[in-house]
Design a protein around this motif. Structure first.
Motif, short mmCIF file in Angstrom:
data_model
loop_
_atom_site.label_atom_id
_atom_site.label_comp_id
_atom_site.label_asym_id
_atom_site.label_seq_id
_atom_site.Cartn_x
_atom_site.Cartn_y
_atom_site.Cartn_z
N ALA A 117 0.85 -1.20 0.00
CA ALA A 117 0.00 0.00 0.00
C ALA A 117 0.88 1.24 0.00
O ALA A 117 2.01 1.21 0.49
CB ALA A 117 -0.89 -0.01 1.25
N PRO A 118 0.36 2.35 -0.53
CA PRO A 118 1.14 3.60 -0.48
C PRO A 118 1.31 4.03 0.97
O PRO A 118 0.34 4.07 1.73
CB PRO A 118 0.27 4.58 -1.26
CG PRO A 118 -1.11 4.00 -1.24
CD PRO A 118 -0.94 2.52 -1.16
N LEU A 119 2.53 4.37 1.37
CA LEU A 119 2.82 4.70 2.77
C LEU A 119 3.74 5.91 2.86
O LEU A 119 4.87 5.86 2.37
CB LEU A 119 3.48 3.50 3.46
CG LEU A 119 2.62 2.24 3.59
CD1 LEU A 119 3.49 1.03 3.93
CD2 LEU A 119 1.53 2.43 4.64
N THR A 120 3.25 6.97 3.47
CA THR A 120 4.06 8.16 3.72
C THR A 120 5.00 7.85 4.88
O THR A 120 4.54 7.57 5.98
CB THR A 120 3.12 9.33 4.10
OG1 THR A 120 2.35 9.67 2.95
CG2 THR A 120 3.90 10.54 4.58
N ALA A 151 2.90 8.66 -0.94
CA ALA A 151 2.21 9.78 -1.59
C ALA A 151 3.25 10.82 -1.97
O ALA A 151 4.08 11.21 -1.15
CB ALA A 151 1.19 10.38 -0.64
N GLN A 175 2.38 7.06 -6.43
CA GLN A 175 1.12 7.68 -5.98
C GLN A 175 1.27 9.19 -6.06
O GLN A 175 2.08 9.80 -5.35
CB GLN A 175 0.74 7.26 -4.56
CG GLN A 175 -0.68 7.74 -4.25
CD GLN A 175 -1.15 7.47 -2.84
OE1 GLN A 175 -0.49 7.82 -1.88
NE2 GLN A 175 -2.32 6.86 -2.72
N HIS A 227 -3.94 9.94 -6.05
CA HIS A 227 -4.37 9.80 -4.65
C HIS A 227 -5.70 10.53 -4.47
O HIS A 227 -5.75 11.69 -4.08
CB HIS A 227 -3.29 10.37 -3.74
CG HIS A 227 -3.47 10.01 -2.29
ND1 HIS A 227 -4.59 9.38 -1.81
CD2 HIS A 227 -2.66 10.19 -1.22
CE1 HIS A 227 -4.45 9.19 -0.50
NE2 HIS A 227 -3.29 9.67 -0.13
N ASN A 237 -8.47 9.64 1.36
CA ASN A 237 -7.98 10.16 2.65
C ASN A 237 -8.01 11.68 2.83
O ASN A 237 -7.16 12.25 3.50
CB ASN A 237 -6.56 9.62 2.92
CG ASN A 237 -6.56 8.11 3.10
OD1 ASN A 237 -7.62 7.52 3.28
ND2 ASN A 237 -5.40 7.48 3.04
N ARG A 253 -6.87 5.83 -6.47
CA ARG A 253 -7.21 5.34 -5.12
C ARG A 253 -8.34 6.19 -4.54
O ARG A 253 -8.28 7.42 -4.60
CB ARG A 253 -5.98 5.42 -4.20
CG ARG A 253 -6.22 4.70 -2.89
CD ARG A 253 -4.98 4.58 -2.02
NE ARG A 253 -5.01 3.31 -1.32
CZ ARG A 253 -4.58 3.11 -0.08
NH1 ARG A 253 -4.04 4.09 0.61
NH2 ARG A 253 -4.65 1.93 0.49
N ILE A 293 -5.24 5.80 9.06
CA ILE A 293 -4.37 4.69 9.47
C ILE A 293 -4.90 3.98 10.72
O ILE A 293 -4.21 3.16 11.30
CB ILE A 293 -2.91 5.13 9.70
CG1 ILE A 293 -2.78 6.00 10.95
CG2 ILE A 293 -2.38 5.89 8.49
CD1 ILE A 293 -1.32 6.12 11.40
N GLY A 305 -7.09 -2.06 3.59
CA GLY A 305 -7.63 -1.61 4.87
C GLY A 305 -7.93 -2.74 5.83
O GLY A 305 -8.99 -3.37 5.73
N GLY A 306 -6.99 -3.01 6.72
CA GLY A 306 -7.23 -3.97 7.80
C GLY A 306 -7.30 -5.42 7.36
O GLY A 306 -7.95 -6.23 8.03
N PHE A 340 -1.53 -4.14 1.48
CA PHE A 340 -1.26 -4.17 2.91
C PHE A 340 -0.36 -3.00 3.26
O PHE A 340 0.64 -2.76 2.59
CB PHE A 340 -0.53 -5.48 3.29
CG PHE A 340 -1.38 -6.72 3.13
CD1 PHE A 340 -2.03 -7.28 4.23
CD2 PHE A 340 -1.55 -7.31 1.88
CE1 PHE A 340 -2.81 -8.42 4.08
CE2 PHE A 340 -2.33 -8.45 1.73
CZ PHE A 340 -2.96 -9.01 2.84
N GLY A 341 -0.72 -2.28 4.34
CA GLY A 341 0.07 -1.14 4.76
C GLY A 341 0.92 -1.47 5.96
O GLY A 341 2.10 -1.80 5.86
N ARG A 342 0.30 -1.40 7.14
CA ARG A 342 1.06 -1.50 8.39
C ARG A 342 1.86 -2.80 8.49
O ARG A 342 2.99 -2.80 8.95
CB ARG A 342 0.12 -1.31 9.57
CG ARG A 342 -0.41 0.11 9.65
CD ARG A 342 -1.60 0.25 10.56
NE ARG A 342 -2.77 -0.47 10.03
CZ ARG A 342 -3.94 -0.54 10.63
NH1 ARG A 342 -4.12 0.08 11.78
NH2 ARG A 342 -4.94 -1.20 10.08
N TYR A 374 6.47 7.70 11.03
CA TYR A 374 6.65 8.97 10.31
C TYR A 374 7.96 9.65 10.67
O TYR A 374 8.14 10.13 11.78
CB TYR A 374 5.50 9.92 10.65
CG TYR A 374 4.16 9.40 10.21
CD1 TYR A 374 3.82 9.32 8.86
CD2 TYR A 374 3.22 8.97 11.14
CE1 TYR A 374 2.59 8.85 8.45
CE2 TYR A 374 1.98 8.49 10.74
CZ TYR A 374 1.67 8.44 9.40
OH TYR A 374 0.45 7.96 9.00
#
Ligand SMILES: Cc1cc2nc3c(=O)[nH]c(=O)nc-3n(C[C@H](O)[C@H](O)[C@H](O)COP(=O)(O)O)c2cc1C
Length: 370
Positions: A22-25, A57, A99, A179, A182, A231, A275, A302-303, A323-325, A352
């Protein structure tokens, strides 16, 4: 698990599995919002299982940046920084989409060289930006009331996306994802809680979606079919977002996207607000709802766990799962999911900004490389 690890074609690309980064800042660029060695290492690690990666992003102008040290795609240096990331990812056999981002009212004057944040209407978000204080520490800062864009300025932002798309192509990305999720600029135009305009970019859903589709047209004109994606977070509330009829708004968008040969539509499930988990509501719009209208490839996010990802593909509501986290703390996530290996928990305090800690020091599971 079978479906998650079966091949799939996305745009022109044959992917060996359906687990997507997943896109992750992560706020780890070098001076000038340029990706450097740290980011090359981070993406290389996550490319080791092949598949599709989506970038942090990445802002198309300084006014698009909500978080200090987030990457950009408006200078030659940024383009060259990304090229190094892309070459490393490709050498591992993975694909990477950029993204493309404009934060709108989520931007903060502390990150924009003093320029005042802009939005469809002069309405404030009650989220926080991340800026650097006088001591150089990263701190949270209250957002400001943005300035409403005039019509000509909206057209100029579409051109910034076109320019970013050209630089992304020059850098060697496999495609780009707008993007639209969010609470950032596309969503600020799309939802009627944040768009109170009375020109051709406000009012009816057709008008509120105009900025998104004008930008999509501009970016597709650079990239051609199968290489552009979008997205959306149809039930996200992050960014103080609201809409009086999300099913009508996002149904309209999903329907119109059928006229575009997109690489994919990426949908965030209602259980995630930015998030963090949120309670779901009757009015929620899910990837199941979107996939009933949109006929192309869908990525859900998401989850998700390995099991629920397998299930949504089996149910036909998504084709891939992002998947992000869990991809933050498990750089070899696809391998682990495939072999049912234990997952390393993530540490929010290093999400971050900062250095390699919590970024490139999550070890791959020794069993996955055996
Ligand atoms: C540290 C962090 C940064 C994120 N940055 C972005 C981003 O740049 N763009 C975006 O669309 N979503 C972003 N998200 C949201 C994720 O892409 C994803 O939708 C969310 O984490 C839910 O998926 P998960 O449950 O698998 O983590 C971010 C999430 C996290 C945890």
């Amino acid at each position: 698990m079978n479906r998650l690890f079966s091949g799939i074609k996305v745009g022109p690309f044959e992917l060996a599995h359906r687990v997507v980064l997943a896109p992750l800042t992560r706020m780890r660029t070098e001076e000038g919002n340029v990706p450097g060695d740290l980011m090359v290492d981070y993406y290389t690690q996550r490319a080791s299982s092949g598949g599709l990666l989506i970038s942090d992003a990445t802002a198309v102008s300084p006014l698009g940046i909500a978080y200090v040290d987030a990457p950009g795609i408006y200078t030659e240096e940024q383009m060259r920084g990304w090229k190094r990331v892309i070459d490393a990812v490709h050498s591992k056999g993975a694909r990477i989409f950029l993204q493309m981002w404009h934060a709108g009212r989520q931007a903060h004057p502390g990150n924009t060289g003093g320029h005042w944040p802009v939005a469809p209407s002069a309405l404030r978000s009650f989220e926080h930006a991340a800026i650097r204080d006088e001591k150089g520490d990263i701190v949270e800062a209250q957002l400001v009331v943005p300035r409403a864009l005039d019509t000509e300025e909206i057209r100029a932002i579409v051109e910034q996306f076109r320019h970013g798309a050209e630089l992304a192509k020059q850098a060697g990305f496999d495609g780009v994802e707008l993007h639209g999720a969010n609470g950032y600029l596309f969503e600020q135009f799309l939802l009627d809680g944040t768009n109170k305009r009375n020109d051709e970019y406000g009012g009816t859903v057709t008008n509120r979606a105009r900025f998104l589709f004008d930008t999509l047209d501009a970016v597709v004109s650079v990239w051609g079919p199968g290489r552009v994606a979008l997205r959306l977070s149809p039930s996200g509330t992050y960014g103080t977002m609201s809409d009086s009829d999300p099913h009508a708004t996002f149904g309209y968008v999903a329907q119109r996207l059928n006229d575009y040969a997109l690489a994919y539509l990426h949908v965030i499930e209602p259980r995630i607000r930015g998030i963090v988990e949120q309670a779901t509501r009757e009015t929620d719009v899910t990837s199941k709802d979107m996939s009933r209208i949109y006929r192309g490839t869908v990525i859900a996010a998401g989850g998700f766990t390995g099991e629920s990802a397998e299930q949504i593909i089996a149910d036909g509501h998504a084709d891939l799962v992002a998947f992000g986290r869990m991809f933050i703390s498990n750089p070899d996530l696809p391998h682990r999911l495939r072999k049912g290996l234990p997952l390393t928990p993530y540490d929010r305090s290093t999400f971050y900004g900062g250095d390699r800690r919590g970024y490139t020091d999550y070890a791959p599971n020794p069993l996955t490389t055996a």
